[in-house]
Each structure stands twice: as structure tokens, then as C-alpha cells.
Design a protein around this motif. Structure first.
Motif, PDB file in Angstrom:
ATOM      1  N   LEU A   1       0.799  -1.128  -0.023  1.00 16.71           N
ATOM      2  CA  LEU A   1       0.205  -0.056   0.111  1.00 16.71           C
ATOM      3  C   LEU A   1       0.799   1.401   0.126  1.00 16.71           C
ATOM      4  O   LEU A   1       0.441   2.305   0.316  1.00 16.71           O
ATOM      5  CB  LEU A   1      -1.155   0.005   1.193  1.00 16.71           C
ATOM      6  CG  LEU A   1      -2.236  -0.986   1.036  1.00 16.71           C
ATOM      7  CD1 LEU A   1      -2.825  -1.011   2.531  1.00 16.71           C
ATOM      8  CD2 LEU A   1      -3.038  -0.728  -0.087  1.00 16.71           C
TER       9      LEU A   1
ATOM     10  N   PHE B   1      -0.844   4.822   0.741  1.00 20.91           N
ATOM     11  CA  PHE B   1      -2.161   4.803   0.712  1.00 20.91           C
ATOM     12  C   PHE B   1      -2.838   4.217   1.650  1.00 20.91           C
ATOM     13  O   PHE B   1      -3.872   3.560   1.501  1.00 20.91           O
ATOM     14  CB  PHE B   1      -2.385   4.194  -0.748  1.00 20.91           C
ATOM     15  CG  PHE B   1      -1.832   4.553  -1.919  1.00 20.91           C
ATOM     16  CD1 PHE B   1      -2.157   5.905  -2.558  1.00 20.91           C
ATOM     17  CD2 PHE B   1      -0.470   4.159  -2.279  1.00 20.91           C
ATOM     18  CE1 PHE B   1      -1.609   6.521  -3.671  1.00 20.91           C
ATOM     19  CE2 PHE B   1       0.112   4.763  -3.496  1.00 20.91           C
ATOM     20  CZ  PHE B   1      -0.567   5.889  -3.892  1.00 20.91           C
ATOM     21  N   PHE B   2      -2.681   4.774   2.891  1.00 16.99           N
ATOM     22  CA  PHE B   2      -3.399   4.118   4.023  1.00 16.99           C
ATOM     23  C   PHE B   2      -3.007   5.236   5.258  1.00 16.99           C
ATOM     24  O   PHE B   2      -2.223   6.030   5.111  1.00 16.99           O
ATOM     25  CB  PHE B   2      -2.904   2.858   4.654  1.00 16.99           C
ATOM     26  CG  PHE B   2      -1.542   2.765   4.926  1.00 16.99           C
ATOM     27  CD1 PHE B   2      -1.169   3.035   6.347  1.00 16.99           C
ATOM     28  CD2 PHE B   2      -0.580   2.272   4.190  1.00 16.99           C
ATOM     29  CE1 PHE B   2       0.162   2.704   6.768  1.00 16.99           C
ATOM     30  CE2 PHE B   2       0.700   2.430   4.238  1.00 16.99           C
ATOM     31  CZ  PHE B   2       1.208   2.621   5.982  1.00 16.99           C
ATOM     32  N   ARG B   3      -3.806   5.096   6.323  1.00 15.22           N
ATOM     33  CA  ARG B   3      -3.925   6.169   7.391  1.00 15.22           C
ATOM     34  C   ARG B   3      -4.209   5.440   8.583  1.00 15.22           C
ATOM     35  O   ARG B   3      -5.184   4.905   8.534  1.00 15.22           O
ATOM     36  CB  ARG B   3      -4.648   7.444   7.139  1.00 15.22           C
ATOM     37  CG  ARG B   3      -4.617   8.380   8.087  1.00 15.22           C
ATOM     38  CD  ARG B   3      -5.533   9.653   7.757  1.00 15.22           C
ATOM     39  NE  ARG B   3      -6.977   9.477   7.794  1.00 15.22           N
ATOM     40  CZ  ARG B   3      -7.664   9.426   6.777  1.00 15.22           C
ATOM     41  NH1 ARG B   3      -7.171   9.768   5.524  1.00 15.22           N
ATOM     42  NH2 ARG B   3      -9.120   9.284   6.706  1.00 15.22           N
TER      43      ARG B   3
ATOM     44  N   LEU C   1      -7.980   2.327   4.953  1.00 14.67           N
ATOM     45  CA  LEU C   1      -7.640   1.892   3.538  1.00 14.67           C
ATOM     46  C   LEU C   1      -8.232   2.559   2.483  1.00 14.67           C
ATOM     47  O   LEU C   1      -9.503   2.705   2.475  1.00 14.67           O
ATOM     48  CB  LEU C   1      -7.477   0.623   3.701  1.00 14.67           C
ATOM     49  CG  LEU C   1      -6.906  -0.324   4.558  1.00 14.67           C
ATOM     50  CD1 LEU C   1      -7.057  -1.876   4.644  1.00 14.67           C
ATOM     51  CD2 LEU C   1      -5.377  -0.075   4.468  1.00 14.67           C
ATOM     52  N   PRO C   2      -7.731   2.556   1.262  1.00 21.35           N
ATOM     53  CA  PRO C   2      -8.527   2.840   0.377  1.00 21.35           C
ATOM     54  C   PRO C   2      -9.444   1.663  -0.262  1.00 21.35           C
ATOM     55  O   PRO C   2      -9.298   0.675   0.126  1.00 21.35           O
ATOM     56  CB  PRO C   2      -7.416   3.048  -1.108  1.00 21.35           C
ATOM     57  CG  PRO C   2      -6.263   2.782  -0.707  1.00 21.35           C
ATOM     58  CD  PRO C   2      -6.200   2.727   0.936  1.00 21.35           C
ATOM     59  N   ARG C   3     -10.479   2.137  -1.115  1.00 20.22           N
ATOM     60  CA  ARG C   3     -11.627   0.977  -1.500  1.00 20.22           C
ATOM     61  C   ARG C   3     -10.812   0.085  -2.208  1.00 20.22           C
ATOM     62  O   ARG C   3     -10.164  -0.033  -2.938  1.00 20.22           O
ATOM     63  CB  ARG C   3     -12.801   1.693  -2.162  1.00 20.22           C
ATOM     64  CG  ARG C   3     -13.786   0.729  -2.758  1.00 20.22           C
ATOM     65  CD  ARG C   3     -14.810   1.426  -3.224  1.00 20.22           C
ATOM     66  NE  ARG C   3     -15.377   2.225  -2.530  1.00 20.22           N
ATOM     67  CZ  ARG C   3     -16.143   3.250  -2.804  1.00 20.22           C
ATOM     68  NH1 ARG C   3     -16.539   3.534  -4.142  1.00 20.22           N
ATOM     69  NH2 ARG C   3     -16.730   4.201  -1.948  1.00 20.22           N
TER      70      ARG C   3
ATOM     71  N   ALA D   1      -8.586  -2.005  -1.034  1.00 17.86           N
ATOM     72  CA  ALA D   1      -7.475  -2.692  -0.538  1.00 17.86           C
ATOM     73  C   ALA D   1      -7.518  -3.791   0.271  1.00 17.86           C
ATOM     74  O   ALA D   1      -6.472  -4.465   0.665  1.00 17.86           O
ATOM     75  CB  ALA D   1      -6.683  -1.489  -0.083  1.00 17.86           C
TER      76      ALA D   1
END
Length: 55
Positions: free
Chosen positions: A2, A28-30, A38-40, A42
Motif C-alpha cells: 500500500l 495509501f493508508f492512514r 484503507l482505500p476502497r 485494498a
């Protein structure tokens, strides 16, 4: 998984320019407290390694 190398950063390095505040890696995560955002889509990348905790 990610995270990816930042193409803008590496372009500056290749041009022998100072990258300054440009991050070397894009994430691409927090993480918020005890949650991982996570993004959709993932979750399918992480699902094989996840273990569920039952209360």
C-alpha cells in the motif's frame, strides 16, 4: 503493498534537482487511533494475512 515510490521525487533526483519537501514514498493508508483507513478495494490485498479477534 500500500505504498509506492513517488515518481515526482525520483524525477527530481534523476534531474539532479533537490527534491525538497517531496516525499520519497507515497502511502495509501492512514492510521487513526486503533483503526486503519484503507482505500476502497485494498482490503482484498490484506485479507489473507488478517486474523479476526472475537470478543
Amino acid at each position: 503493498m500500500l505504498s509506492l515510490p513517488n515518481p515526482a521525487y525520483w524525477k527530481l533526483v534523476r534531474l539532479r534537482k533537490r527534491p525538497g519537501a517531496e516525499p520519497q514514498t507515497l502511502y495509501f493508508f492512514r492510521q487513526q487511533e486503533r483503526e486503519l483507513v484503507l482505500p476502497r478495494g485494498a482490503i482484498h490485498l490484506l485479507a489473507p494475512g488478517l486474523r479476526t479477534r472475537r470478543a
